[in-house]
Design a protein around this motif. Structure first.
Motif, PDB file in Angstrom:
ATOM      1  N   TYR A  40       0.829  -1.206   0.000  1.00  0.00           N
ATOM      2  CA  TYR A  40       0.000   0.000   0.000  1.00  0.00           C
ATOM      3  C   TYR A  40       0.868   1.263   0.000  1.00  0.00           C
ATOM      4  O   TYR A  40       0.671   2.192  -0.799  1.00  0.00           O
ATOM      5  CB  TYR A  40      -0.927  -0.017   1.224  1.00  0.00           C
ATOM      6  N   ASP A  44       1.034   4.056  -2.663  1.00  0.00           N
ATOM      7  CA  ASP A  44       0.495   5.362  -2.286  1.00  0.00           C
ATOM      8  C   ASP A  44       1.518   6.472  -2.514  1.00  0.00           C
ATOM      9  O   ASP A  44       1.162   7.586  -2.891  1.00  0.00           O
ATOM     10  CB  ASP A  44       0.002   5.350  -0.833  1.00  0.00           C
ATOM     11  N   TYR A  47       1.206   7.156  -6.040  1.00  0.00           N
ATOM     12  CA  TYR A  47      -0.071   7.851  -6.248  1.00  0.00           C
ATOM     13  C   TYR A  47       0.079   9.339  -5.916  1.00  0.00           C
ATOM     14  O   TYR A  47      -0.330  10.211  -6.692  1.00  0.00           O
ATOM     15  CB  TYR A  47      -1.162   7.209  -5.371  1.00  0.00           C
ATOM     16  N   LEU A  48       0.667   9.622  -4.748  1.00  0.00           N
ATOM     17  CA  LEU A  48       0.725  11.003  -4.257  1.00  0.00           C
ATOM     18  C   LEU A  48       1.531  11.924  -5.168  1.00  0.00           C
ATOM     19  O   LEU A  48       1.206  13.099  -5.310  1.00  0.00           O
ATOM     20  CB  LEU A  48       1.291  11.035  -2.834  1.00  0.00           C
ATOM     21  N   TYR A  51      -0.947  12.654  -7.905  1.00  0.00           N
ATOM     22  CA  TYR A  51      -2.102  13.379  -7.357  1.00  0.00           C
ATOM     23  C   TYR A  51      -1.720  14.830  -7.033  1.00  0.00           C
ATOM     24  O   TYR A  51      -2.470  15.770  -7.345  1.00  0.00           O
ATOM     25  CB  TYR A  51      -2.570  12.623  -6.113  1.00  0.00           C
ATOM     26  N   TYR A 111      -6.392   4.855 -11.411  1.00  0.00           N
ATOM     27  CA  TYR A 111      -6.858   6.006 -10.631  1.00  0.00           C
ATOM     28  C   TYR A 111      -6.090   7.266 -11.033  1.00  0.00           C
ATOM     29  O   TYR A 111      -6.677   8.321 -11.333  1.00  0.00           O
ATOM     30  CB  TYR A 111      -6.681   5.692  -9.142  1.00  0.00           C
ATOM     31  N   CYS A 134     -10.673  11.833  -2.608  1.00  0.00           N
ATOM     32  CA  CYS A 134      -9.343  11.602  -2.016  1.00  0.00           C
ATOM     33  C   CYS A 134      -9.229  12.375  -0.707  1.00  0.00           C
ATOM     34  O   CYS A 134      -8.595  11.920   0.241  1.00  0.00           O
ATOM     35  CB  CYS A 134      -8.225  12.070  -2.934  1.00  0.00           C
ATOM     36  N   TYR A 138     -10.456   9.983   2.991  1.00  0.00           N
ATOM     37  CA  TYR A 138      -9.334   9.821   3.935  1.00  0.00           C
ATOM     38  C   TYR A 138      -9.620  10.507   5.267  1.00  0.00           C
ATOM     39  O   TYR A 138      -9.287  10.004   6.323  1.00  0.00           O
ATOM     40  CB  TYR A 138      -8.015  10.308   3.315  1.00  0.00           C
ATOM     41  N   TYR A 163      -4.101  11.792   8.617  1.00  0.00           N
ATOM     42  CA  TYR A 163      -5.378  12.109   7.988  1.00  0.00           C
ATOM     43  C   TYR A 163      -6.508  12.377   8.977  1.00  0.00           C
ATOM     44  O   TYR A 163      -7.636  12.602   8.568  1.00  0.00           O
ATOM     45  CB  TYR A 163      -5.763  10.978   7.025  1.00  0.00           C
ATOM     46  N   GLU A 205     -11.091   4.576  -4.618  1.00  0.00           N
ATOM     47  CA  GLU A 205     -10.523   4.549  -3.250  1.00  0.00           C
ATOM     48  C   GLU A 205     -10.744   3.160  -2.637  1.00  0.00           C
ATOM     49  O   GLU A 205      -9.848   2.590  -2.023  1.00  0.00           O
ATOM     50  CB  GLU A 205     -11.165   5.624  -2.368  1.00  0.00           C
ATOM     51  N   PHE A 208      -8.448   0.727  -4.381  1.00  0.00           N
ATOM     52  CA  PHE A 208      -7.032   0.941  -4.051  1.00  0.00           C
ATOM     53  C   PHE A 208      -6.660   0.135  -2.796  1.00  0.00           C
ATOM     54  O   PHE A 208      -5.621  -0.520  -2.737  1.00  0.00           O
ATOM     55  CB  PHE A 208      -6.801   2.444  -3.823  1.00  0.00           C
TER      56      PHE A 208
HETATM   57  C1  LIG Z   1      -5.233   6.571  -2.830  1.00  0.00           C
HETATM   58  C2  LIG Z   1      -5.195   7.764  -1.946  1.00  0.00           C
HETATM   59  N1  LIG Z   1      -6.254   8.585  -1.927  1.00  0.00           N
HETATM   60  C3  LIG Z   1      -6.248   9.680  -1.131  1.00  0.00           C
HETATM   61  C4  LIG Z   1      -5.159   9.957  -0.322  1.00  0.00           C
HETATM   62  C5  LIG Z   1      -5.180  11.150   0.588  1.00  0.00           C
HETATM   63  O1  LIG Z   1      -4.484  12.183   0.046  1.00  0.00           O
HETATM   64  C6  LIG Z   1      -4.059   9.082  -0.393  1.00  0.00           C
HETATM   65  N2  LIG Z   1      -2.966   9.283   0.363  1.00  0.00           N
HETATM   66  N3  LIG Z   1      -4.113   7.993  -1.194  1.00  0.00           N
END
Ligand SMILES: Cc1ncc(CO)c(N)n1
Length: 218
Positions: A40, A44, A47-48, A51, A111, A134, A138, A163, A205, A208
């Motif tokens: 994860y 992540d 991902y970040l 994002y 995503y 997102c 969270y 979070y 989400e 994921f």
């Molecule tokens: C997949 C995902 N969605 C949202 C967040 C929150 O920013 C994160 N860290 N990861």
């Protein structure tokens, strides 16, 4: 009722399914197997970094300077969290730095590219709605875990705190306010597209966390 309240109500069945996921239950209890958390964390971090860029890009597309500044901050914060994952969590949880170059696994890939293509090709209102789950999911999951956890020695505690704190909540509220203002000033057709994007992102989400639990690879 605000647009974001309506959208949040709309995804309640999905949100309940998220809270019931083994990943979330075990994250809360501190019993999540390390290899699933490592998977994860690694995904992540990837991902970040995408994002964060999407958020800054959306900031650059809005004509409202306050909104632009806030979205630049959101984008910056996503990259700051990404860096924190590397500087503390990666070593704490035994993740190798070379996992930087780890492939985006299918759900993460989907995503990220859903967000990027929505940002590039769809109306700004729709793209803003697409990034909202997102934030909101969270925050809600973070608050839920803090409110219901019983294991004070949870190894994942620090990560959960990222979070569930007031600072993150303020950002979430700001993002929601912008989306509500945009929803009010647009058409019914765009609002329908906004909801569709919000639902899609919320499903991702769920997916994921599911992918991390199953360590789903290509
Ligand atoms: C997949 C995902 N969605 C949202 C967040 C929150 O920013 C994160 N860290 N990861």
């Amino acid at each position: 009722m605000t647009w974001t309240d309506q959208a949040w109500q709309h995804i309640q069945p999905l949100y309940s399914n998220i809270l019931a996921m083994p990943f979330i239950e075990q994250l809360k209890n501190g019993t999540l197997p390390l290899d699933k958390f490592q998977f994860y964390m690694q995904q992540d971090a990837r991902y970040l970094e995408h994002y964060g860029r999407v958020l800054a890009y959306l900031g650059s597309k809005t004509g409202d300077n306050d909104q632009a500044l806030d979205f630049f901050d959101f984008g910056k914060n996503a990259l700051i969290v990404e860096r924190a994952l590397h500087e503390s969590y990666f070593s704490q949880f035994g993740i190798h730095e070379d996992s930087d170059t780890a492939d985006l696994e299918p759900i993460c890939h989907h995503y990220v590219h859903f967000l990027k293509s929505t940002a590039a090709f769809d109306p700004l209102e729709v793209a803003m709605a697409a990034v909202l789950p997102c934030f909101v999911i969270y925050k809600e999951v973070g608050d839920y875990i803090i409110a219901t956890q019983t294991n004070q020695a949870n190894p994942y505690k620090n990560w959960i705190d990222t979070y569930s704190g007031p600072e993150f909540a303020i950002g979430v509220q700001k993002a929601e306010n912008y989306v509500n203002a945009m929803a009010e000033n647009t058409t019914e057709a765009i609002r329908a597209q906004m909801l569709e994007a919000y639902v899609k992102a919320s499903r991702m989400e769920f997916k994921f966390w599911e992918a991390a639990y199953n360590k789903t690879a290509w």
